[in-house]
Structure formats: C-alpha cells, structure tokens
Write an enzyme that holds these catalytic residues in place. Structure first.
Site, mmCIF file in Angstrom:
data_model
loop_
_atom_site.group_PDB
_atom_site.id
_atom_site.type_symbol
_atom_site.label_atom_id
_atom_site.label_comp_id
_atom_site.label_asym_id
_atom_site.label_seq_id
_atom_site.Cartn_x
_atom_site.Cartn_y
_atom_site.Cartn_z
ATOM 1 N N HIS A 1 -6.074 -9.824 -5.810
ATOM 2 C CA HIS A 1 -4.776 -10.124 -5.213
ATOM 3 C C HIS A 1 -3.475 -10.523 -6.280
ATOM 4 O O HIS A 1 -2.537 -10.869 -5.648
ATOM 5 C CB HIS A 1 -4.940 -11.278 -4.164
ATOM 6 C CG HIS A 1 -5.574 -10.924 -3.017
ATOM 7 N ND1 HIS A 1 -7.009 -10.759 -2.786
ATOM 8 C CD2 HIS A 1 -5.147 -10.797 -1.509
ATOM 9 C CE1 HIS A 1 -7.499 -10.523 -1.728
ATOM 10 N NE2 HIS A 1 -6.333 -10.586 -1.071
ATOM 11 N N ASP B 1 0.695 -1.241 -0.082
ATOM 12 C CA ASP B 1 0.054 -0.026 -0.018
ATOM 13 C C ASP B 1 0.836 1.347 0.093
ATOM 14 O O ASP B 1 0.391 2.261 -0.307
ATOM 15 C CB ASP B 1 -0.903 0.056 1.072
ATOM 16 C CG ASP B 1 -1.945 -1.132 1.077
ATOM 17 O OD1 ASP B 1 -2.230 -1.827 0.215
ATOM 18 O OD2 ASP B 1 -2.371 -1.683 2.294
HETATM 19 O O1 F6P Z 1 -2.553 -3.987 2.848
HETATM 20 C C1 F6P Z 1 -2.602 -5.034 1.940
HETATM 21 C C2 F6P Z 1 -3.865 -5.210 1.193
HETATM 22 O O2 F6P Z 1 -3.559 -5.929 0.097
HETATM 23 C C3 F6P Z 1 -4.739 -4.099 0.924
HETATM 24 O O3 F6P Z 1 -4.445 -3.378 -0.099
HETATM 25 C C4 F6P Z 1 -5.924 -4.552 0.968
HETATM 26 O O4 F6P Z 1 -7.055 -3.465 1.354
HETATM 27 C C5 F6P Z 1 -5.928 -5.757 1.928
HETATM 28 O O5 F6P Z 1 -4.594 -6.037 2.269
HETATM 29 C C6 F6P Z 1 -6.673 -6.949 1.594
HETATM 30 O O6 F6P Z 1 -6.583 -7.984 2.493
HETATM 31 P P1 F6P Z 1 -6.829 -9.507 2.715
HETATM 32 O O7 F6P Z 1 -5.783 -10.086 1.752
HETATM 33 O O8 F6P Z 1 -7.002 -9.770 3.991
HETATM 34 O O9 F6P Z 1 -8.247 -9.577 2.026
#
Ligand code: F6P
Length: 368
Positions: free
Chosen positions: A286, A152
């Site tokens: 992701h 981020d």
């Molecule tokens: O902090 C990294 C991040 O990928 C953010 O950009 C996103 O909001 C969050 O984590 C998503 O989290 P998770 O993988 O737990 O869904």
C-alpha cells in the site's frame, strides 16, 4: 439553486482530494450548493451526518493531501436494492440534483446501475409511503458523472486514471531504494507491484527503472520463461551488473492462466544448480497507494473536477451517464458504460488467453 454532491468510492488514490476540491469550488463558482458524501456509497445509504454541505474554505489545502479526506469504502449494502432505496431517499431528502463519483470501474458500474434504476426506486419510495409524490417530483432523472480514480490505470477510454502516475512514481522511488542495497550485496530482488488484473504499473515501473525482467498479465512469458530468464540474467551478470531486478505484477500469470508468483521467480534465481543468486522478495503493497499526489495527478484532478461540474450542469434527461477522460492530452466526456464494457472485455480476453487481443485493447502501444 442546484445542489451538486461529490463522493469518492472504492480503493483510494492520490488525487482524490484534488477532485473534491475542484468540484466543490467549481460548483460554488457556478452558483450551486456543493455537498460531500462521506465514506462513499456507505454514506449515501446512511445519510444524516454523512452528507454535508461544503464551503469554499472547507477544501483549502486539500490539493497536497494524500488519500481521500471524505473517506471511502467498499460498500456491501449498495449491492442490494434495499441499500439503493435508502440511498435514493437520502438523495431526495438532501435535495441533491446531481452526483459526481470518483472511483474505479466497480464504483462507476454501481453508479450506472443506480441511475438506470432511479425511476423505479422513486416509484417504490412513493408506493411505500417513504416519500410523498411532491417530494420526488423535481428529481425524475438522476444526473450523474464519473471520474476515474485508481492507481491501476485499468479503465479503457482514458489515457490515465487519477492516481496512477503518483503510484508509478512511488514504485520508481522504492525500486531505486532497493537497487542501492541490491548492488551492495550483489543480490537479486523480485518486486511485486499492485494493479489487480492490469499490468500498467508493473510495465511502466519496469521501463522506468530498467528492470531485468517484467511479468504482466497481458503478455505472459513463453513456456520456456525459466530458460530465457536464466540466460538473460547470466548475460547481465557476466557484463558486470551487480544487481538483478525483476518486477512482477500481482496479476501475473502464464499462457495457460496459472498464476506466476514472486516465489516461483525467486526459486529460479536462487536455484543452487543454476544462477544461485542471493534473492529476496519485496511486496511494495500500500505504499504505492498512499502519500501525496504528483503534479500530474493534481492537474488531472483539477481539470477533470471542473469538467465534471460542467457536465452535470449541461446534462439533459437524454444524456447517457458519462465519465471524464483524458485522451491525447485533452479532457473529454465519454459514455461510461462503453468504457466499462471494454474494460470487462479485456479481462475476459486475458482469461480466455487471447493475449494479442487484450494488448490491442489496452489503449497503449507500450504493451507491444
Ligand atoms: O484497485 C487498487 C488496488 O490497490 C489494486 O491495485 C489492488 O489489487 C487492490 O486495490 C488492493 O485492495 P485493498 O486495499 O482492499 O487490499
């Protein structure tokens, strides 16, 4: 012989393996034992096989691996004192003198709390007979250093977090792929990118791909954003552009704190009485976080990992918890909690709709 443990925590980011490799090898190079705590704080709470000694060759080839090979978790048990007591006990039982944690601001805040509570945790472990006074005697101060691993790029006090340039590259690559099909069909695409409350990935992704419009939390559009966007896209289309690309941060909102969703933007672009563009939404998700690290993140992970080991070896009981930053191309040690507090202040400023303030605090002139 000092024993230095390394752990990754929170959401993974490309470059975390580079951090582990650098810390393990630098620790060994400095005549220390290197340990890895598997599965983040979860492993520290569970102990046993979750804490393992590492040799030089154990991290061979890790620089080019994505994610984190020692695992990570968002650990609930560590939020409770009972969990932190178990973690402290495992640290002492494993003879850990120093802990290096690579994670986002949440993980690093947890680390600072752990350090603050450390003396009282040891006292309680002795009082309840879990540990003997002689066992805790050598570990009166918790020596701890943070490394910022996050896609981020949302922590104040450092120009880049480990992983953010890899995610940015991925965003760029994906938008390039989409552009080919968008041009073929003369379509519009609304592309949602990650970043939580931070617009860095969306903003830089938009700049790097020449997007028609970008939505970020720190600089919400004016109330008349619909009219403005309609006029802009119309102009671009009239000049012969066969594609429309809008990049929207997952934290995008309007000036009144209401979320702006990709669907809202799509509705505008597709409006039959307006632009009437054949519009699709793509959530990158992701793919932004996975995959291998770009050269910059491998370099950052290595230089910062080496500095983290130096920092724990040079720390005194008076040293505040520090994290390793990069500012103006220099690797630097900085007080962790100041950076965490400033990061929280940015979130508060955005929440209070003080956008100018939030942008000034974001450490990057690009936000203007
Ligand atoms: O902090 C990294 C991040 O990928 C953010 O950009 C996103 O909001 C969050 O984590 C998503 O989290 P998770 O993988 O737990 O869904």
């Amino acid at each position: 012989r000092k024993r230095i443990a390394i752990m990754t925590s929170g959401g993974d980011s490309p470059g975390m393996n580079g951090v582990v490799r650098a810390c393990v090898r630098m620790a060994i190079h400095m005549g220390c034992d290197a340990l890895c705590v598997y599965e983040g704080y979860e492993g520290l709470v569970r102990g046993g096989d979750y804490i393992r000694q590492m040799e030089w060759h154990d991290v061979r080839g890790w620089l080019s691996e994505g994610g984190t090979l020692i695992g990570t978790a968002r650990c609930m048990a560590f939020f409770e004192r009972a969990g932190r007591l178990k973690a402290a006990k495992n640290m002492v039982l494993n003879g850990i003198d120093a802990l290096i944690i690579c994670g986002g601001d949440g993980s690093l805040t947890g680390a600072d709390r752990f350090r603050e509570e450390w003396p009282s945790l040891l006292q309680e472990l002795v009082a309840t007979g879990e540990l003997k006074p002689a066992q805790v005697e050598p570990y009166q101060h918790l020596n701890l250093v943070g490394l910022v691993g996050s896609i981020d790029n949302d922590l104040s006090g450092t120009d880049a977090t480990i992983g953010c340039y890899s995610a940015l590259s991925r965003v760029c690559e994906m938008v390039d792929y989409i552009e080919a099909t968008a041009t073929s069909h003369s379509r519009a695409f609304v592309i949602e990118v990650m970043g939580r409350h931070c617009g860095w990935l969306a903003l830089m992704g938009g700049v790097a791909t020449g997007a028609d419009s970008i939505f970020i939390p720190e600089k919400p559009k004016r109330d008349d954003w619909r009219e403005e966007m309609r006029a802009l896209v119309e102009k671009h289309r009239k000049s012969g552009k066969r594609k429309t690309i809008v990049i929207i941060a997952e934290g995008a909102q309007d000036r009144h704190g209401h979320k702006i969703t990709p669907e809202m933007v799509k509705d505008l672009l597709a409006d039959k009485n307006g632009l009437a563009l054949d519009t699709r939404i793509t959530t990158l998700g992701h793919v932004q976080r996975g995959g291998t690290a770009v050269a910059y993140d491998r370099m950052l992970a290595t230089l910062q990992g080496v500095e983290a080991v130096r920092a724990v070896l040079e720390a005194t009981p008076e040293t505040k918890t520090s994290f390793i930053a990069i500012t103006e191309n220099k690797i630097a040690r900085k007080p962790l909690m100041e950076a965490v507090q400033e990061t929280k202040s940015i979130a508060k400023a955005i929440e209070a709709q003080e956008f100018e303030k939030a942008m000034t605090m974001r450490d990057t002139e690009f936000y203007d």
